[in-house]
Design a protein around this motif. Structure first.
Motif, PDB file in Angstrom:
ATOM      1  N   TYR A 133       0.847  -1.193   0.000  1.00 42.92           N
ATOM      2  CA  TYR A 133       0.000   0.000   0.000  1.00 42.92           C
ATOM      3  C   TYR A 133       0.880   1.239   0.000  1.00 42.92           C
ATOM      4  CZ  TYR A 133      -4.176  -2.774   0.766  1.00 42.92           C
ATOM      5  OH  TYR A 133      -5.218  -3.642   0.604  1.00 42.92           O
TER       6      TYR A 133
ATOM      7  N   LYS B  89      -3.002   0.771  -4.034  1.00 42.59           N
ATOM      8  CA  LYS B  89      -2.567  -0.591  -3.741  1.00 42.59           C
ATOM      9  C   LYS B  89      -1.744  -1.089  -4.921  1.00 42.59           C
ATOM     10  CE  LYS B  89      -4.022  -5.306  -2.716  1.00 42.59           C
ATOM     11  NZ  LYS B  89      -5.142  -6.269  -2.608  1.00 42.59           N
TER      12      LYS B  89
ATOM     13  N   GLU C 278      -0.075  -3.987  -6.974  1.00 41.39           N
ATOM     14  CA  GLU C 278      -0.177  -5.416  -7.238  1.00 41.39           C
ATOM     15  C   GLU C 278       0.969  -5.772  -8.173  1.00 41.39           C
ATOM     16  OE1 GLU C 278      -4.142  -5.712  -8.762  1.00 41.39           O
ATOM     17  OE2 GLU C 278      -5.038  -5.679  -6.767  1.00 41.39           O
TER      18      GLU C 278
ATOM     19  N   LYS D 111      -8.459  -7.330   8.855  1.00 43.48           N
ATOM     20  CA  LYS D 111      -8.508  -7.217   7.394  1.00 43.48           C
ATOM     21  C   LYS D 111      -8.628  -5.769   6.926  1.00 43.48           C
ATOM     22  CE  LYS D 111     -10.628 -11.780   6.860  1.00 43.48           C
ATOM     23  NZ  LYS D 111     -11.786 -12.536   6.327  1.00 43.48           N
TER      24      LYS D 111
ATOM     25  N   THR E  48     -10.157  -2.326   3.053  1.00 45.60           N
ATOM     26  CA  THR E  48     -10.337  -3.682   3.556  1.00 45.60           C
ATOM     27  C   THR E  48      -9.742  -4.664   2.553  1.00 45.60           C
ATOM     28  OG1 THR E  48     -12.358  -3.069   4.726  1.00 45.60           O
ATOM     29  CG2 THR E  48     -12.032  -5.398   4.265  1.00 45.60           C
ATOM     30  N   ASP E  49      -9.046  -5.650   3.080  1.00 46.45           N
ATOM     31  CA  ASP E  49      -8.327  -6.584   2.219  1.00 46.45           C
ATOM     32  C   ASP E  49      -8.463  -7.986   2.803  1.00 46.45           C
ATOM     33  OD1 ASP E  49      -6.426  -7.946   0.640  1.00 46.45           O
ATOM     34  OD2 ASP E  49      -5.226  -6.129   0.433  1.00 46.45           O
ATOM     35  N   GLU E  50      -8.863  -8.927   1.989  1.00 45.98           N
ATOM     36  CA  GLU E  50      -8.988 -10.299   2.460  1.00 45.98           C
ATOM     37  C   GLU E  50      -7.635 -10.938   2.730  1.00 45.98           C
ATOM     38  OE1 GLU E  50     -11.687 -12.138   3.302  1.00 45.98           O
ATOM     39  OE2 GLU E  50     -12.773 -10.237   3.102  1.00 45.98           O
TER      40      GLU E  50
END
Length: 230
Positions: free
Chosen positions: A136, A152, A154, A187, A202-204
């Motif tokens: 992040y 974010k 990736e 999370k 929020t992130d799983e």
């Protein structure tokens, strides 16, 4: 024989003493790291990645970490972070008469993880070098203090823009002592400035261990009173 009043006073003194002791123990237990930036920067504890440009350096002075650079710079806290935690520190963008004094880029990386290299710290300080990370990012007062963005990363796929707040209250003030807080809990992660939450996501999936870094470019900044607490 002691009177009832005397016994009552003794009772409350004991209770206050026990509560104070418990509070101190909790503070000591919860605080897992502090840094006062005293003396020469500990090169084992802090990893500096800086573009090799003139008039650029990272150093400590008056118990502060100083980023005074013409180009990009990242200073990583060289300790993997796990579970729930908070990162707290104070930070100022210095605008006076220095060669790199520019009101811009109070930035941070966190929850950073490298998928293609066990050693995270292999980059030159150029912003593009970090595209291969999962992490992040907040760029507060970026683009010469015109944008404040939450992204974010990736790894090698995209730098996903999660939110953007470009109103004046979310941009930088010169020579202001900011209190920054980053929270990672279950999370959810969030970024706070002077007691106000700027961003939340929020992130799983959060990595089982990850890293935090101070980030900036072409500016003169001071950082102090760094803490990591559980």
């Amino acid at each position: 024989m002691k009177t009832i009043n005397e016994l009552g006073i003794i009772f409350w003194v004991l209770i206050i003493g026990i509560l104070t002791s418990c509070t101190r123990q909790n503070i000591a237990k919860n605080r897992i790291f502090t840094e006062d930036f005293h003396g020469i920067l500990n090169a084992k504890r802090w990893i500096t990645e800086i573009e090799p440009l003139p008039n650029s350096r990272v150093f400590t002075q008056n118990n502060k970490l100083v980023l005074d650079t013409k180009g990009g710079v990242t200073v990583w806290y060289n300790q993997a972070l796990t579970g729930n935690y908070e990162i707290l520190f104070k930070r100022k963008v210095v605008v006076a008469d220095g060669k790199n004094d520019r009101l811009s880029d109070l930035n941070v990386f966190w929850l950073a993880q490298s998928l293609d290299n066990s050693n995270l710290f292999t980059r030159t300080g150029k912003f593009e070098d970090y595209d291969s990370l999962n992490m992040y990012y907040v760029g507060m007062g970026g683009n010469t203090n015109t944008t404040t963005r939450f992204r974010k990363y990736e790894a090698n796929v995209q730098r996903k823009l999660l939110a953007e707040k470009n109103e004046a209250k979310y941009l930088l003030k010169s020579n202001h002592d900011y209190q920054i807080k980053i929270v990672v809990k279950d999370k959810t992660t969030s970024f706070w400035v002077d007691g106000e939450m700027f961003f939340q996501a929020t992130d799983e999936y959060f990595p089982s261990q990850s890293y935090f870094g101070f980030r900036s470019t072409f500016s003169h900044q001071e950082i102090w009173d760094f803490k990591v607490v559980k």
